[in-house]
Design a protein around this motif. Structure first.
Motif, PDB file in Angstrom:
ATOM      1  N   GLN A  32       0.807  -1.208   0.000  1.00  0.00           N
ATOM      2  CA  GLN A  32       0.000   0.000   0.000  1.00  0.00           C
ATOM      3  C   GLN A  32       0.845   1.265   0.000  1.00  0.00           C
ATOM      4  N   HIS A  68      -0.814 -10.592   1.524  1.00  0.00           N
ATOM      5  CA  HIS A  68      -2.056 -10.301   2.245  1.00  0.00           C
ATOM      6  C   HIS A  68      -2.292 -11.325   3.346  1.00  0.00           C
ATOM      7  N   ASP A  73       2.355  -8.226   6.211  1.00  0.00           N
ATOM      8  CA  ASP A  73       1.107  -8.045   5.467  1.00  0.00           C
ATOM      9  C   ASP A  73       1.224  -6.844   4.532  1.00  0.00           C
ATOM     10  N   THR A  74       1.103  -7.087   3.244  1.00  0.00           N
ATOM     11  CA  THR A  74       1.255  -6.009   2.260  1.00  0.00           C
ATOM     12  C   THR A  74       0.047  -5.071   2.222  1.00  0.00           C
ATOM     13  N   ARG A  75      -0.961  -5.339   3.041  1.00  0.00           N
ATOM     14  CA  ARG A  75      -2.038  -4.352   3.214  1.00  0.00           C
ATOM     15  C   ARG A  75      -1.652  -3.316   4.259  1.00  0.00           C
TER      16      ARG A  75
END
Length: 124
Positions: A32, A68, A73-75
């Protein structure tokens, strides 16, 4: 990007291989926009492609950890993978030049500067 001066020689000659010269710096930034950045370096056998993502869905070398709902966590985080500098090879297979840990660190700083990343959350 300016040419990196190697610590061991003080040389200002172009230390990049032909592959690196054409696309320097070699990095991949996923996650993000605006999220804290985690810099992930996998070692000499890993590449900048840490995990599958929207731009490159092929498996990365750390898909079990990055993505994700995973530990990184790539969020919630941006993940920056950076290729290590390559010292090249001579005809006899020995390294063409020595690349030190300080040289590698300088290279990562240059990538961060180019991406205008002033602060990182962590370095793995």
């Amino acid at each position: 990007m300016e040419v990196l001066s190697l610590e061991t020689t003080g040389s200002t000659r172009d230390t990049r291989t032909a592959e690196h010269r054409s696309r320097q710096p070699r990095h991949e930034l996923i996650g993000q926009r605006g999220a804290p950045v985690v810099v992930v370096l996998g070692g000499i056998s890993a590449t900048r492609h840490v995990a599958a993502n929207e731009n490159d869905p092929t498996p990365g070398w750390w898909d079990e950890i990055v993505g994700h709902g995973r530990a990184i966590d790539t969020r919630a985080f941006r993940v920056l993978g950076v290729d290590f500098l390559d010292g090249g090879r001579r005809a006899d297979g020995r390294p063409r030049r020595t690349i030190t840990t300080h040289d590698q660190a300088d290279h990562v700083v240059r990538v961060l500067d180019e991406l205008r990343i002033d602060r990182i959350h962590s370095f793995v």
